[in-house]
Design a protein around this motif. Structure first.
Motif, short mmCIF file in Angstrom:
data_model
loop_
_atom_site.label_atom_id
_atom_site.label_comp_id
_atom_site.label_asym_id
_atom_site.label_seq_id
_atom_site.Cartn_x
_atom_site.Cartn_y
_atom_site.Cartn_z
N ALA A 190 1.03 -1.19 -0.10
CA ALA A 190 -0.03 0.08 0.11
C ALA A 190 0.96 1.23 0.16
O ALA A 190 0.57 2.30 -0.81
CB ALA A 190 -0.78 0.05 1.12
N GLN A 194 0.78 4.20 -2.74
CA GLN A 194 0.73 5.59 -2.75
C GLN A 194 1.88 6.38 -3.17
O GLN A 194 1.67 7.69 -3.62
CB GLN A 194 0.59 5.97 -1.14
CG GLN A 194 -0.55 5.33 -0.47
CD GLN A 194 -0.63 5.62 1.21
OE1 GLN A 194 -0.58 6.77 1.55
NE2 GLN A 194 -0.52 4.45 1.90
N ALA A 204 -5.36 2.40 -1.72
CA ALA A 204 -4.08 1.83 -1.94
C ALA A 204 -4.13 0.28 -1.17
O ALA A 204 -3.61 -0.39 -1.63
CB ALA A 204 -3.10 2.62 -1.53
N GLU A 205 -4.65 0.55 0.13
CA GLU A 205 -4.92 -0.57 1.07
C GLU A 205 -5.78 -1.52 0.30
O GLU A 205 -5.65 -2.85 0.25
CB GLU A 205 -5.49 -0.24 2.22
CG GLU A 205 -5.47 -1.36 3.21
CD GLU A 205 -5.93 -1.10 4.59
OE1 GLU A 205 -6.13 -2.02 5.38
OE2 GLU A 205 -5.91 0.00 4.60
N ALA A 208 -3.78 -3.42 -2.81
CA ALA A 208 -2.80 -3.93 -2.20
C ALA A 208 -3.58 -5.43 -1.52
O ALA A 208 -2.92 -6.55 -1.92
CB ALA A 208 -2.15 -3.48 -1.01
#
Length: 342
Positions: A190, A194, A204-205, A208
């Motif tokens: 993540a 970013q 992003a998380e 991921a």
């Protein structure tokens, strides 16, 4: 970059560094693990450590030898991969290859590699061969490669990279020192997303998690598909037994291409995980903005159904990706099986 600077794989890197320090480097390694988790970076780092004139058995990462290895241009470090990958990476032009670029490593390529590594090194005492996607060697290529493992050339280290090592002959696997590479930590992936793709923390998380700990997959992820995940999930949950038309339309929409089908299945696998967590009372999900729907689905779905759903999703994705099956047909079959089991 050096071997010691590879992040997210401490056990694998520590094992390789210990072998270098102890002078116990094996003649053949099998780096096994998912795609995009650092296997190739580690192979480059190991090749640098074995050939670096400035810092032997460590690698400096900046001398002429190390720099050329990282660019794939060192005369004593050979690279082998399927022709299709060479084209995708820009290492060969489409016109340089007769016919359709193969996604297999062929026996002719193995023979060419063996000819190169039997020659004396031009700059280094040790030669290195890196075989990318070694699991794509066809049976003839594997048998030819096995002979080399049985009688390896002196001062040569072979590094096989494989995301599906079970496709390789047991005799090849047994003659290699296996180094396992696991999925990267979600937070690490993540943070890279970013930084490199300028994503907000939540997106992003989510990316991921959906990439399964693979930085390579995360960086290549289609953000349009990620943004459309709500439509994929809500459309899937709205399907009911007997509604053949809706089922076929869903399969037609997301089975239009192999890439689209794979992403839809990845999204649904992650969603099924979220529903299982919601059923256990967890409120921190990957799809945090869909917590209410996850709780509603969890309330009406038995645990055994969720396990079965996840297994079918993963089986369908593997069939599409690994067996080159028709995406739309596989999605239709999966939906029929899932709906029958509700």
């Amino acid at each position: 970059m050096t071997l010691a600077s590879v992040v997210g794989q401490p056990r694998a890197i520590d094992a390789l560094l210990a072998a270098l320090r102890g002078g116990s480097v094996h003649h053949a390694y099998l780096f096994a693990g998912p795609e995009g988790v650092g296997k190739e970076l580690a192979a480059v780092g190991l090749a640098q450590a074995l050939t670096c004139p400035e810092k032997p058995n460590e690698g400096c990462g900046s001398c002429s030898s190390c720099t050329r290895i990282s660019k794939g241009a060192h005369p004593d470090v050979s690279w082998l991969m399927p022709d299709a990958q060479r084209v995708e990476r820009g290492l060969a032009g489409r016109s340089d290859i007769q016919g359709t670029p193969s996604r297999e490593i062929r026996v002719e390529q193995i023979r060419g590699l063996l000819e190169r590594i039997t020659l004396r090194g031009l700059e280094s005492k040790r030669k290195v061969a890196i075989v990318v996607d070694a699991h794509t060697m066809n049976p003839q290529a594997q048998n030819a490669f096995l002979k080399t493992l049985e009688e390896p050339p002196s001062d040569t280290t072979l590094i096989l990279l494989a995301s599906a090592p079970d496709k390789m002959l047991p005799t090849i696997r047994s003659r290699c020192s296996k180094v396992h590479f696991g999925p990267l930590p979600v937070q690490l992936v993540a943070e890279r997303l970013q930084k490199e793709r300028k994503l907000d923390p939540q997106t992003a998380e989510l990316a991921a998690v959906m990439a399964g700990g693979s930085l390579g997959r995360a960086l290549a992820l289609d953000l349009d598909a990620l943004a459309a995940r709500k439509d994929i999930i809500s459309g899937f949950e709205a399907l009911e037994p007997g509604e053949v038309g809706a089922l076929l339309r869903w399969a037609e929409t997301f089975g239009a291409s192999r890439e689209l089908a794979e992403q839809a299945l990845s999204i649904l696998s992650m969603w099924t995980r979220d529903v299982s967590l919601a059923k256990a009372g967890v409120e921190r999900l990957a799809n945090q903005d869909m917590l209410q729907l996850a709780q509603e689905v969890a309330a009406r779905t038995h645990e055994t159904v969720l396990h079965r759903r996840h297994a079918l999703l993963e089986k369908t994705k593997a069939t599409i990706v690994e067996r080159n099956a028709a995406p739309r047909l596989q999605l239709e079959r999966m939906l029929i099986e899932l709906l029958e089991g509700r």
